[in-house]
Design a protein around this motif. Structure first.
Motif, PDB file in Angstrom:
ATOM      1  N   TYR A  84       0.812  -1.225   0.000  1.00 36.85           N
ATOM      2  CA  TYR A  84       0.000   0.000   0.000  1.00 36.85           C
ATOM      3  C   TYR A  84       0.843   1.272   0.000  1.00 36.85           C
ATOM      4  O   TYR A  84       0.309   2.366   0.159  1.00 36.85           O
ATOM      5  CB  TYR A  84      -0.951  -0.016   1.205  1.00 36.85           C
ATOM      6  N   ALA A  85       2.164   1.097  -0.183  1.00 39.08           N
ATOM      7  CA  ALA A  85       3.044   2.273  -0.112  1.00 39.08           C
ATOM      8  C   ALA A  85       2.597   3.366  -1.072  1.00 39.08           C
ATOM      9  O   ALA A  85       2.648   4.553  -0.751  1.00 39.08           O
ATOM     10  CB  ALA A  85       4.491   1.869  -0.389  1.00 39.08           C
ATOM     11  N   SER A  86       2.120   2.966  -2.256  1.00 37.92           N
ATOM     12  CA  SER A  86       1.746   3.986  -3.239  1.00 37.92           C
ATOM     13  C   SER A  86       0.250   4.288  -3.195  1.00 37.92           C
ATOM     14  O   SER A  86      -0.274   4.984  -4.056  1.00 37.92           O
ATOM     15  CB  SER A  86       2.160   3.535  -4.632  1.00 37.92           C
ATOM     16  N   ASP A  87      -0.438   3.758  -2.185  1.00 37.68           N
ATOM     17  CA  ASP A  87      -1.881   4.007  -2.058  1.00 37.68           C
ATOM     18  C   ASP A  87      -2.198   4.492  -0.640  1.00 37.68           C
ATOM     19  O   ASP A  87      -2.933   3.846   0.106  1.00 37.68           O
ATOM     20  CB  ASP A  87      -2.653   2.728  -2.400  1.00 37.68           C
ATOM     21  N   THR A 107       9.255  -0.531   5.723  1.00 41.23           N
ATOM     22  CA  THR A 107       8.979  -0.232   4.326  1.00 41.23           C
ATOM     23  C   THR A 107       8.623   1.254   4.195  1.00 41.23           C
ATOM     24  O   THR A 107       8.606   1.977   5.195  1.00 41.23           O
ATOM     25  CB  THR A 107       7.852  -1.173   3.825  1.00 41.23           C
ATOM     26  N   SER A 108       8.358   1.713   2.978  1.00 44.11           N
ATOM     27  CA  SER A 108       8.104   3.144   2.764  1.00 44.11           C
ATOM     28  C   SER A 108       6.657   3.520   3.064  1.00 44.11           C
ATOM     29  O   SER A 108       5.761   2.675   3.041  1.00 44.11           O
ATOM     30  CB  SER A 108       8.398   3.517   1.309  1.00 44.11           C
ATOM     31  N   ASN A 109       6.427   4.794   3.285  1.00 39.77           N
ATOM     32  CA  ASN A 109       5.086   5.332   3.584  1.00 39.77           C
ATOM     33  C   ASN A 109       4.417   4.473   4.649  1.00 39.77           C
ATOM     34  O   ASN A 109       3.313   3.952   4.483  1.00 39.77           O
ATOM     35  CB  ASN A 109       4.226   5.378   2.308  1.00 39.77           C
ATOM     36  N   PHE A 110       5.127   4.313   5.730  1.00 39.05           N
ATOM     37  CA  PHE A 110       4.773   3.294   6.722  1.00 39.05           C
ATOM     38  C   PHE A 110       4.983   3.816   8.135  1.00 39.05           C
ATOM     39  O   PHE A 110       5.946   4.533   8.405  1.00 39.05           O
ATOM     40  CB  PHE A 110       5.658   2.060   6.484  1.00 39.05           C
ATOM     41  N   LEU A 158      14.323   3.912   1.988  1.00 37.40           N
ATOM     42  CA  LEU A 158      12.903   4.192   2.234  1.00 37.40           C
ATOM     43  C   LEU A 158      12.612   5.679   2.110  1.00 37.40           C
ATOM     44  O   LEU A 158      13.506   6.512   2.257  1.00 37.40           O
ATOM     45  CB  LEU A 158      12.515   3.739   3.647  1.00 37.40           C
ATOM     46  N   THR A 159      11.353   5.989   1.847  1.00 36.11           N
ATOM     47  CA  THR A 159      10.887   7.359   2.052  1.00 36.11           C
ATOM     48  C   THR A 159       9.695   7.311   2.992  1.00 36.11           C
ATOM     49  O   THR A 159       8.836   6.441   2.859  1.00 36.11           O
ATOM     50  CB  THR A 159      10.410   8.053   0.750  1.00 36.11           C
ATOM     51  N   ASP A 160       9.652   8.243   3.908  1.00 33.51           N
ATOM     52  CA  ASP A 160       8.540   8.433   4.831  1.00 33.51           C
ATOM     53  C   ASP A 160       8.311   7.212   5.713  1.00 33.51           C
ATOM     54  O   ASP A 160       7.435   6.388   5.438  1.00 33.51           O
ATOM     55  CB  ASP A 160       7.272   8.819   4.051  1.00 33.51           C
TER      56      ASP A 160
HETATM   57  C1  LIG Z   1       4.848   7.231  -0.956  1.00 30.18           C
HETATM   58  O1  LIG Z   1       3.832   8.185  -1.031  1.00 30.18           O
HETATM   59  C2  LIG Z   1       4.170   9.285  -1.864  1.00 30.18           C
HETATM   60  C3  LIG Z   1       3.098  10.333  -1.708  1.00 30.18           C
HETATM   61  O2  LIG Z   1       1.839   9.788  -1.733  1.00 30.18           O
HETATM   62  C4  LIG Z   1       4.331   8.773  -3.272  1.00 30.18           C
HETATM   63  O3  LIG Z   1       4.676   9.847  -4.124  1.00 30.18           O
HETATM   64  C5  LIG Z   1       5.434   7.735  -3.312  1.00 30.18           C
HETATM   65  O4  LIG Z   1       5.551   7.173  -4.601  1.00 30.18           O
HETATM   66  C6  LIG Z   1       5.142   6.622  -2.314  1.00 30.18           C
HETATM   67  N1  LIG Z   1       6.299   5.753  -2.205  1.00 30.18           N
HETATM   68  C7  LIG Z   1       6.274   4.487  -2.595  1.00 30.18           C
HETATM   69  C8  LIG Z   1       7.540   3.720  -2.420  1.00 30.18           C
HETATM   70  O5  LIG Z   1       5.295   3.962  -3.079  1.00 30.18           O
END
Ligand SMILES: *[C@@H]1O[C@H](CO)[C@@H](O)[C@H](O)[C@H]1NC(C)=O
Ligand SMILES: *[C@@H]1O[C@H](CO)[C@@H](O)[C@H](O)[C@H]1NC(C)=O
Ligand SMILES: *[C@@H]1O[C@H](CO)[C@@H](O)[C@H](O)[C@H]1NC(C)=O
Ligand SMILES: *[C@@H]1O[C@H](CO)[C@@H](O)[C@H](O)[C@H]1NC(C)=O
Ligand SMILES: *[C@@H]1O[C@H](CO)[C@@H](O)[C@H](O)[C@H]1NC(C)=O
Ligand SMILES: *[C@@H]1O[C@H](CO)[C@@H](O)[C@H](O)[C@H]1NC(C)=O
Ligand SMILES: *[C@@H]1O[C@H](CO)[C@@H](O)[C@H](O)[C@H]1NC(C)=O
Length: 485
Positions: A84-87, A107-110, A158-160
């Motif tokens: 769900y990182a990109s959702d 993981t990212s966005n986590f 990772l990001t976020d």
């Molecule tokens: C994390 O979320 C951002 C903003 O919603 C998005 O641009 C980015 O692609 C996401 N990162 C990943 C690894 O999915």
């Protein structure tokens, strides 16, 4: 409301948000203003600081009895949630209970959220800790070995990523590792509690970290890092239990931490000798505020000794230390290369100290014989102001390097009262250059009074760092987790 389904359809997600909204409104019926703000945030999408998806560790077979290993449960929970990182991202909630685990990866966005009654207990089974190669800027494991155990909580590229909880405890069960280290029975460098590498937007807050096997919090090769509101506790004689070590990081905020440890409470680093020089990644733009430190054999804040990528623009304010070896200490050596420059310290309250000021130019400690003894560190622009210290053995022990003076040292408005067991020589200075103003007892001749009779304050930056504008990701709604006792 149930989070037992990690995979939410949009409909389920809406239901969760609506239920959460209802409970928030119920709680806040007396406060229309907050209610309106909550509604507005929800209309915009998710409540601020919250992830769109969530799950409990128990959804993935986690057992919080303090005995059953949860290493696999963490791995499969985070692998599922990583989809769900990109959702809208995801949150893993660790319910009340005692959760034994080996190392796991984020993981990212986590968000990893530990309930206030959750305790993570680090496994003492070495097979639960994967082995990683040495850090590229170190060349060797820090315990004089070739490899290293992965940290309990590890993340790379990772990001976020957010690690937080209601001041919940992560217990490293370090005694096992300290004993083996002291007996030289480990073939690998001990694990840290939390290490995040090559990442952007890292927040670690509101946790209690106990008895780490070695360093506690190690952000490395990362940017936009916040470490806030941690209580870090380890026996004062435990080996290398540094509190927070930002290493080759840019834009870092370290605030409101309380640290009792067997090594430096905070150590700002950037790689080791020839490996760090080659990697060339500095630590820069760091704000440290409201730190309380107890560490009888180490520094409140150390710069180095590994600093071979350079350290610059470090600001420290409202620093308190009790029964600690020194205030903000510089540690370096020929072979390190690079620089420590533009260091600003304002407001230190110190009590029961060996040294107030300590700079060491011959720290030694090299990864291997391949270092270049001619690689000299540049140390310049080191500023301290507004320091009160009581029960001090020695005011300043300041040793630069021959033919490589530490320059631009400034100390102003410093008031030191001495201990009964005070040293005969209060200031011992060599190979340094700079000024003092309003410093008591009077400093060494190498640091003359800038303008006798007048207080000339040392500089402290007035601009903000970009990290000062970043808000903590605090999610105000969260389903109540199941309990495990
Ligand atoms: C994390 O979320 C951002 C903003 O919603 C998005 O641009 C980015 O692609 C996401 N990162 C990943 C690894 O999915
Ligand atoms: C975590 O990631 C690292 C590097 O990507 C890997 O070597 C390690 O085995 C992973 N740890 C776990 C517990 O899967
Ligand atoms: C992580 O990022 C570093 C630096 O950008 C890169 O060298 C490395 O290959 C990346 N690792 C992975 C597993 O993507
Ligand atoms: C930290 O945890 C405490 C105790 O649960 C809570 O009162 C406080 O609001 C939390 N702070 C943040 C920034 O989440
Ligand atoms: C967090 O817990 C520690 C003990 O584990 C306690 O000393 C500290 O005061 C707590 N901090 C907050 C903000 O509640
Ligand atoms: C000197 O430092 C003390 C704190 O140690 C502070 O309260 C005081 O305001 C400072 N004086 C000046 C003139 O800046
Ligand atoms: C002063 O510092 C020098 C250089 O570090 C050291 O050799 C000497 O022993 C010190 N003297 C005292 C009295 O501490």
């Amino acid at each position: 409301m149930s989070f037992s389904q990690p995979f939410q359809t949009p409909h389920q997600a809406n239901k969760v948000v609506v239920l959460a909204l209802l409970s928030v409104i119920l709680l806040l019926t007396n406060n229309l203003l907050v209610e309106c703000r909550t509604v507005r945030v929800l209309e915009d999408g998710l409540p601020k600081g919250c992830r769109k998806h969530g799950a409990f560790l128990t959804d993935f077979g986690g057992v919080g009895d303090g005995k059953t290993p949860n290493t696999k449960a963490f791995a499969s929970a985070i692998a599922s949630l990583s989809k769900y990182a990109s959702d809208g991202g995801a949150e893993l909630i660790v319910p009340p209970g005692k959760w034994l685990t080996g190392s796991f990866n984020l993981t990212s966005n986590f968000t990893l959220y530990l309930d206030k009654d959750a305790v993570l207990i680090a496994s003492q089974d070495e097979s639960e800790w994967p082995v990683l190669p040495p850090l590229p800027s170190y060349g060797k494991g820090r315990d004089d070995t070739d490899g290293r155990f992965s940290s309990l909580i590890f993340g790379t590229n990772l990001t976020d990523v957010v690690i937080t909880g209601g001041n919940a405890t992560i217990d490293g069960q370090g005694a096992y590792w300290w004993e083996k280290f002291k007996k030289k029975e480990l073939k690998l460098t001990r694990p840290y509690l939390i290490e995040i590498m090559f990442s952007d937007q890292v927040q670690i807050f509101n946790l209690t970290l106990l008895n780490s096997p070695s360093w506690n919090v190690h952000p490395i090769y990362s940017s936009n890092v916040i470490v806030q509101g941690l209580t870090i506790l380890a026996p004062v004689d435990s080996p290398n239990t540094d509190g927070i070590n930002p290493d080759s990081c840019t834009n870092v905020r370290i605030e409101d931490n309380y640290i009792v440890s067997g090594d430096d409470c905070i150590a700002v680093k950037s790689g080791w000798d020839e490996y760090g020089i080659k990697f060339g990644m500095p630590t820069q733009h760091v704000n440290i505020r409201r730190l309380t430190c107890i560490s009888p054999d180490s520094a409140t804040i150390a710069l180095g000794s590994e600093m071979s990528g350079g350290i610059q623009d470090i600001r420290a304010e409202q620093i308190t230390a009790i029964n600690t070896e020194s205030g903000v200490r510089i540690k370096t050596a020929p072979g390190r290369g690079a620089f420590v420059k533009d260091i600003f310290v304002k407001g230190m309250t110190l009590k029961t100290m060996k040294y107030v000021f300590w700079m060491t130019g011959d720290y030694g400690s090299h990864p291997d014989p391949g270092y270049d003894p001619k690689a000299m560190p540049i140390v310049s622009g080191i500023n301290y102001r507004d320091v009160t210290a009581e029960d001090v053995q020695m005011s300043g022990n300041l040793a630069g390097i021959e033919k490589d003076k530490f320059t631009g040292i400034c100390m102003s408005n410093v008031s030191i009262s001495l201990a009964e067991k005070k040293k005969k020589v209060q200031w011992n200075c060599s190979n340094i250059e700079g000024f003092t103003s309003g410093v008591n007892p009077k400093a060494c001749d190498l640091l003359p009074d800038k303008q006798p009779g007048k207080l000339v304050p040392c500089p402290f930056p007035t601009d903000k760092l970009p990290i000062d504008d970043v808000e903590l990701k605090i999610c105000s709604i969260r389903p109540k987790p199941p309990r495990y006792y």
